[in-house]
Every structure is written in C-alpha cells, then in structure tokens.
Design a protein around this motif. Structure first.
Motif, PDB file in Angstrom:
ATOM      1  N   ALA A  10      14.944  44.329  62.293  1.00 15.55           N
ATOM      2  CA  ALA A  10      15.754  43.184  61.844  1.00 15.55           C
ATOM      3  C   ALA A  10      16.246  43.397  60.422  1.00 15.55           C
ATOM      4  O   ALA A  10      17.399  43.090  60.082  1.00 15.55           O
ATOM      5  N   ALA A  11      15.372  43.960  59.547  1.00 16.34           N
ATOM      6  CA  ALA A  11      15.767  44.219  58.168  1.00 16.34           C
ATOM      7  C   ALA A  11      16.882  45.244  58.115  1.00 16.34           C
ATOM      8  O   ALA A  11      17.855  45.110  57.365  1.00 16.34           O
ATOM      9  N   GLY A  12      16.762  46.310  58.926  1.00 14.98           N
ATOM     10  CA  GLY A  12      17.816  47.316  58.950  1.00 14.98           C
ATOM     11  C   GLY A  12      19.128  46.755  59.446  1.00 14.98           C
ATOM     12  O   GLY A  12      20.207  47.110  58.970  1.00 14.98           O
ATOM     13  N   LEU A  13      19.054  45.853  60.429  1.00 10.00           N
ATOM     14  CA  LEU A  13      20.269  45.252  60.966  1.00 10.00           C
ATOM     15  C   LEU A  13      20.992  44.421  59.913  1.00 10.00           C
ATOM     16  O   LEU A  13      22.208  44.459  59.778  1.00 10.00           O
ATOM     17  N   LEU A  14      20.188  43.649  59.112  1.00 10.72           N
ATOM     18  CA  LEU A  14      20.776  42.794  58.082  1.00 10.72           C
ATOM     19  C   LEU A  14      21.419  43.612  56.974  1.00 10.72           C
ATOM     20  O   LEU A  14      22.517  43.314  56.497  1.00 10.72           O
ATOM     21  N   THR A  15      20.719  44.682  56.551  1.00 12.49           N
ATOM     22  CA  THR A  15      21.252  45.476  55.439  1.00 12.49           C
ATOM     23  C   THR A  15      22.433  46.327  55.861  1.00 12.49           C
ATOM     24  O   THR A  15      23.271  46.701  55.049  1.00 12.49           O
ATOM     25  N   GLY A  16      22.528  46.621  57.134  1.00 11.38           N
ATOM     26  CA  GLY A  16      23.624  47.463  57.585  1.00 11.38           C
ATOM     27  C   GLY A  16      24.875  46.690  57.904  1.00 11.38           C
ATOM     28  O   GLY A  16      25.939  47.288  58.122  1.00 11.38           O
ATOM     29  N   CYS A  17      24.798  45.389  57.992  1.00 18.01           N
ATOM     30  CA  CYS A  17      25.954  44.572  58.341  1.00 18.01           C
ATOM     31  C   CYS A  17      26.865  44.382  57.130  1.00 18.01           C
ATOM     32  O   CYS A  17      26.522  44.712  55.998  1.00 18.01           O
ATOM     33  N   ALA A  18      28.003  43.776  57.377  1.00 16.32           N
ATOM     34  CA  ALA A  18      28.958  43.475  56.302  1.00 16.32           C
ATOM     35  C   ALA A  18      28.383  42.400  55.377  1.00 16.32           C
ATOM     36  O   ALA A  18      27.484  41.645  55.761  1.00 16.32           O
ATOM     37  N   PRO A  19      28.870  42.323  54.136  1.00 14.37           N
ATOM     38  CA  PRO A  19      28.389  41.301  53.188  1.00 14.37           C
ATOM     39  C   PRO A  19      28.568  39.887  53.743  1.00 14.37           C
ATOM     40  O   PRO A  19      29.493  39.622  54.526  1.00 14.37           O
ATOM     41  N   MET A  20      27.693  38.980  53.295  1.00  8.71           N
ATOM     42  CA  MET A  20      27.783  37.586  53.739  1.00  8.71           C
ATOM     43  C   MET A  20      29.060  36.946  53.221  1.00  8.71           C
ATOM     44  O   MET A  20      29.533  37.236  52.126  1.00  8.71           O
ATOM     45  N   ASN A  21      29.601  36.054  54.016  1.00  9.95           N
ATOM     46  CA  ASN A  21      30.833  35.355  53.657  1.00  9.95           C
ATOM     47  C   ASN A  21      30.477  33.993  53.064  1.00  9.95           C
ATOM     48  O   ASN A  21      29.991  33.110  53.787  1.00  9.95           O
ATOM     49  N   PRO A  22      30.701  33.777  51.751  1.00  5.18           N
ATOM     50  CA  PRO A  22      30.340  32.481  51.147  1.00  5.18           C
ATOM     51  C   PRO A  22      31.069  31.310  51.781  1.00  5.18           C
ATOM     52  O   PRO A  22      30.554  30.179  51.775  1.00  5.18           O
ATOM     53  N   ALA A  23      32.270  31.561  52.345  1.00  6.62           N
ATOM     54  CA  ALA A  23      33.025  30.452  52.927  1.00  6.62           C
ATOM     55  C   ALA A  23      32.289  29.813  54.094  1.00  6.62           C
ATOM     56  O   ALA A  23      32.444  28.625  54.366  1.00  6.62           O
ATOM     57  N   LYS A  24      31.478  30.614  54.801  1.00  8.37           N
ATOM     58  CA  LYS A  24      30.734  30.065  55.929  1.00  8.37           C
ATOM     59  C   LYS A  24      29.624  29.110  55.489  1.00  8.37           C
ATOM     60  O   LYS A  24      29.160  28.297  56.287  1.00  8.37           O
ATOM     61  N   ASP A  25      29.193  29.237  54.220  1.00  9.62           N
ATOM     62  CA  ASP A  25      28.140  28.358  53.697  1.00  9.62           C
ATOM     63  C   ASP A  25      28.700  27.190  52.895  1.00  9.62           C
ATOM     64  O   ASP A  25      27.959  26.482  52.211  1.00  9.62           O
ATOM     65  N   ALA A  26      30.009  26.992  52.955  1.00  8.07           N
ATOM     66  CA  ALA A  26      30.632  25.939  52.152  1.00  8.07           C
ATOM     67  C   ALA A  26      30.070  24.558  52.486  1.00  8.07           C
ATOM     68  O   ALA A  26      29.814  23.733  51.604  1.00  8.07           O
ATOM     69  N   GLY A  27      29.889  24.284  53.788  1.00 11.36           N
ATOM     70  CA  GLY A  27      29.352  22.981  54.170  1.00 11.36           C
ATOM     71  C   GLY A  27      27.963  22.737  53.634  1.00 11.36           C
ATOM     72  O   GLY A  27      27.611  21.612  53.243  1.00 11.36           O
ATOM     73  N   TYR A  28      27.157  23.791  53.585  1.00 12.88           N
ATOM     74  CA  TYR A  28      25.792  23.654  53.048  1.00 12.88           C
ATOM     75  C   TYR A  28      25.822  23.388  51.542  1.00 12.88           C
ATOM     76  O   TYR A  28      25.145  22.493  51.034  1.00 12.88           O
ATOM     77  N   HIS A  29      26.657  24.184  50.823  1.00  9.67           N
ATOM     78  CA  HIS A  29      26.696  24.033  49.368  1.00  9.67           C
ATOM     79  C   HIS A  29      27.393  22.745  48.944  1.00  9.67           C
ATOM     80  O   HIS A  29      27.175  22.272  47.822  1.00  9.67           O
ATOM     81  N   ALA A  30      28.218  22.182  49.810  1.00  9.79           N
ATOM     82  CA  ALA A  30      28.947  20.967  49.441  1.00  9.79           C
ATOM     83  C   ALA A  30      28.013  19.789  49.185  1.00  9.79           C
ATOM     84  O   ALA A  30      28.403  18.806  48.555  1.00  9.79           O
ATOM     85  N   GLN A  31      26.780  19.875  49.662  1.00  8.00           N
ATOM     86  CA  GLN A  31      25.833  18.780  49.472  1.00  8.00           C
ATOM     87  C   GLN A  31      25.127  18.844  48.115  1.00  8.00           C
ATOM     88  O   GLN A  31      24.361  17.957  47.766  1.00  8.00           O
ATOM     89  N   ALA A  32      25.390  19.930  47.345  1.00 11.89           N
ATOM     90  CA  ALA A  32      24.635  20.127  46.106  1.00 11.89           C
ATOM     91  C   ALA A  32      24.845  18.986  45.120  1.00 11.89           C
ATOM     92  O   ALA A  32      23.903  18.547  44.445  1.00 11.89           O
TER      93      ALA A  32
END
Length: 535
Positions: A10-32
């Motif tokens: 699982a760790a190798g899969l995460l590190t090998g993938c493309a960088p995280m997209n901050p736009a996908k977390d916009a709804g989460y951060h909007a509650q800050a």
C-alpha cells in the motif's frame, strides 16, 4: 508476515502515484473558517473584588477627592514562575476605581527602552522639541511578586490489584502552592515609600487529579483502559485578586476612607462564584429566566415580569452594558451571577445563603420572591460640580464651570440650564451627543473637559442664581416633547422659565408606566472681583 507485506504494498502504491490534487480536498478545507471559531462566548474578567472596586469608586466620590495623578513601576516576579502583566492589572484596577469619581489618572510613560512602542517614541520626540508637556504624578506604586512556593502541601495516593488476567490501578494527587505579593505606595516628589502604606498578601492555588487504569488479557490479546480527571487553578486570576486587594488597601489608607466597608461584601467570599454556579446548574432554564427577569424588574430595566422577547433582549443588553459585561442579550451564567449577587449573604456559620429566594416544591429548581413597584424604579441621577474645589455653591462671573452626571442604569439623559434672567437652554443632547443615550454607572462630563473638542464651554453668567437640571428616562421622549422644548441646543426655550415646567412636559411625553429621574444643582454667581493694579 502477510499483514506487513500488505502495508508495504500500500505504501509503494501511494508513493508511486501522481501527486495529490488539493482541489479534491476543497470541500474539507472549506470548513476551516467555521471550525477555527471558538464555541464559547467571551466573558469579561470579573474577580472577587470587582464590586469592591466599584464601592471604592463611590467612596472617593462621596469624599469629594480631587483627581490625583499616579504611575507605577514595573512589578517583577523574582521567582520567574509567573508570566503575567501585573502592571496592566494595576492600571485596570485604578480605572475601575475612577469611573465615577475620576479619582486617579494613570501617567502612562515607559522609560524602559526595550518596552517602548510607537506612542512612546512619538512622546519622546515631542518632549525633546518642547511640543508636549508631561504632568508630574503625585504617587507611584512599587512592589513585586515576592515569592511563589510551589507544592507547599502535596498528597498522593496510589493503589492497585493484580491477577492473572486483570490488573487495576487507582491514583489521586492534590497539591497546593502559595503566591505572595507586596505592594507599596510612594511619594513621587521625594521618591520615598510612604510609611504605613503597604500591602502584603498571600493566596493559595491548588491542583489535583484522579486516575483509573484497567488492563486485562483475553487469550493472546490485551486490553487497556485509562481515565483521568485533573484541574489546575491558574496563577493569572490569583495575581489579579492580589493586585485588586492591594490597591484597595493602599489607596483606601492613603485617601483615609473606610475602605474596609468595601471588603466586607459577601462577593469577596472565595466560594461565591462556585456556589452561584451550582445554583445556576441546579435550576431549569425557565427558573433562571424568571429569577433574572424579577431582578431586572426590581432594578427598573423592565416594567413587567412577562415582557416580549424583543423587550427582554433589550433590557438584558442594557443591564450587561451597565455591568460592563460582554453584551449578549441572553441569560447566561455571567448575567445570572451579576443580577442575583445582591441577594446572597453570609449566614452566621460563615456559609453563603440566598435571600428572597424560595425553593419550588418537588424539584430542584428555585423561584425568586423579589418584589418591586409595578411601574419600576426611575433611574437615579447623581449631578456633581467637578471644579478643582469640590462642593462649591458659588462662582465668579465668567468662571468656567465643570459638571458631571451619573445615571444608575443606561438611560436617555437630557440636561438644561437656567440663568439669572430665568432663561432656559438645553445643553444635552447637543451636536456632540445627539441622542442623549448614556451608559449606567459612568460619569458623563458636562462639558467634556478631557476632549480636545468638547462642543461647548459653560461659564458663570450674570450675577444671581443659576440652575442645572438633568432628567433620565428609559426611553427617548425627545420626539414627543412640545415644539418649545425641541429647539436646538444652547438656544433659549420660549415660554420655559423653570425646571418644574420641563419635568411636567417630560412626564407627559413619557406616558403612563414610565418614570423620570431628576437631579438639580444651584449656585450663586457673584460679580467678578476687580484685578489689582499691576497684575
């Protein structure tokens, strides 16, 4: 082994993938923004001696004490264990003792270069250019946090049991620390400490905790459970208590007023607020509201015990303003405590007890037996001459006159002046204060001699008798007054020659169920004495 392999995959899969997209977390951060906000309303810092400071303020006012300039040295903590702004607490205590009396004014000048700010730097520049002049204070406060003895007393209890599959543990601890503060009053001219004007007090703060541990084993798996309760009394409120007590003692001794009368209030009892909180929690919301409404009714903030929501909200806001609380317009604990503290006293055995409260049957709620006049009490008006020589009953022609008016609760204040020719003018409201609304228990300067633009000056006129009358009402009646009283300020009112005429018009405009507070001052104006030749 299989679990470890899965984690590595699982760790190798995460590190090998493309960088995280901050736009996908916009709804989460909007509650800050919402989450970052506090969930508890702010409260004004009120100590055991808040009412005592107000009591001292009225004592100074009654004795007619002139304004005294005072300053303070930095109040260090030689133990290095308490990081609090002690000097600022002294300034706050002086301010609270001078709201009505104007007894003390603090000279704010910092000589420590490391603590100087923009205002201080500008002051220094103006002083060097002779563009500003500092008045020399008469008194100064000196002292320090003398000692902090931590864990003077300590008590620890630990016990536990052990078995093949179950272990238990229990612990309890209590610790006490002692803080001592010594303050002195000094004569600024000679830089000497005045003998006998000292205060040395100590206060105890405590901490405690309880803990319970459970651990057991079922087969090859272990389970552990921990629970604990801890409390630590802060050093900040403790220092504030010591500072306020010391200032009451020092300035009471210096002014030679019976300051001990202000220290015998039940509210200085260390258990007062805790007991009030217990009564607050035991009562239902309906009972709390009923108690507070009856208290407001007795003090004149309400005219009926069952007002509508808007009227109650306004009355609560006015009460909170007069008590210098954070204005919320709701019955929270600070409002409950401030409105009912006058109905608590000490029993002969030294315990706090309620006066005028009665317990409702078959439940834990309380009901108040507080009675009042159906029409409420009118606001009280305290009108004083504030010239350097207090209590004056005469002025020379052309001499400037300074007055102050203090109302017992927030009200609409209007003041009129009648000269020796029986001409009456309105001096408040005016262009500076158009509504006339003033908070309670705060002196209103007439004119405002501390403002660079006071709006007007008041000089003694022609020889004879002059009168100033101030009227306080709970609602603004200016628009209901006859046209003769709605002339602009400082213009003679046609057909008006006495304060009694104005009082009658005020009562008629206020209508049934409203009350008007009135205070008057009179003095004699004498011809100006001729100046001696050569002067």
């Amino acid at each position: 082994m299989l679990a470890v392999t899965s984690l590595l995959s699982a760790a190798g899969l995460l590190t090998g993938c493309a960088p995280m997209n901050p736009a996908k977390d916009a709804g989460y951060h909007a509650q800050a923004n919402e989450i970052n906000r506090p969930v508890v309303r702010p409260t004004r810092s009120i100590s055991s001696f808040s009412d005592s400071l107000m009591c001292m303020d009225h004592l100074f006012r009654e004795t007619g004490m002139s304004t005294v300039l005072i300053t303070s040295k930095s109040i260090p903590d030689y133990s290095g264990k308490i990081a609090v702004a002690t000097k600022e607490m002294i300034v706050t205590a002086l301010s609270q003792m001078s709201r009505v009396s104007n007894a003390f004014r603090f000279v704010d000048y910092e000589v420590n270069i490391a603590q100087q700010d923009t205002v201080q730097n500008l002051t220094t520049l103006l002083l060097n250019n002779n563009q500003i002049r500092l008045q020399r204070p008469a008194l100064y406060v000196s002292g320090a946090v003398a000692f902090v003895d931590q864990q003077v007393t300590a008590n620890n209890v630990d016990m536990g049991t052990s078995a093949s599959r179950l272990e238990t543990g229990y612990s309890q601890s209590r610790r006490s620390s002692v803080i001592g503060m010594e303050l002195h009053l000094g004569d600024f001219r000679s830089r000497t400490i005045i003998p006998g004007l000292d205060s040395a007090n100590e206060i105890v703060i405590g901490s405690g905790g309880q803990g319970l541990d459970l651990s057991g084993r079922i087969g090859n798996y272990g389970v552990q459970f921990n629970v604990g309760r801890d409390y630590t009394q802060g050093s900040g409120p403790a220092i504030r208590t010591l500072v306020e007590l010391a200032m009451i003692e020092l300035l009471g001794k210096w002014a030679r007023v019976p300051y001990w009368q202000c220290l015998t209030l039940e509210q200085t009892h260390p258990e007062f607020m805790r007991q009030m909180r217990e009564w607050y929690e035991d009562a239902s919301p309906a009972t709390r509201g009923q108690l507070v409404r009856r208290s407001l009714l007795r003090r004149g903030y309400l005219l009926t015990e069952n007002p509508d929501d808007a009227t109650l909200h306004t009355a609560l806001a006015r009460f909170q303003t007069d008590e210098r609380m954070v204005v919320t317009g709701v019955v929270d604990f600070p409002t409950y405590e401030r409105s009912l503290r006058n109905f608590v006293t000490l029993s002969p055995d030294g315990h706090l007890q309620r006066i005028g409260w009665e317990t409702a049957p078959n439940n834990n709620t309380t009901a108040a037996a507080i009675t009042t006049d159906k029409q409420g009490q009118p606001p009280e008006v305290d009108l004083q001459v504030e010239n350097i020589m207090l209590g004056r009953s005469g002025f020379e022609q052309g001499e400037q006159i300074f007055l102050s008016a203090t109302v017992s609760r927030s009200s609409y204040l209007s003041c009129y002046m009648r000269n020796a020719r029986n001409e009456v003018i309105r001096i408040l409201p005016n262009a500076t204060n158009k509504s006339g609304w003033v908070p309670g228990n705060q002196a209103v300067r007439i004119p405002d001699w501390m403002s660079p633009t006071p709006g007007f000056v008041m000089d003694a006129g022609l020889p004879g008798q002059e009168t100033v009358g101030c009227f306080a009402s709970d609602k603004n009646v200016s628009t209901q007054l006859p046209a003769s009283l709605q002339k602009p300020a400082f213009q003679p009112l046609p057909g008006i020659t006495s304060m009694e005429q104005i009082a009658a018009q005020m009562r008629e405009a206020a209508g049934t169920g409203s009350t008007i507070g009135l205070a008057q001052l009179q003095w004699e104006v004498t011809p100006k004495r001729p100046t001696a030749p050569g002067n």
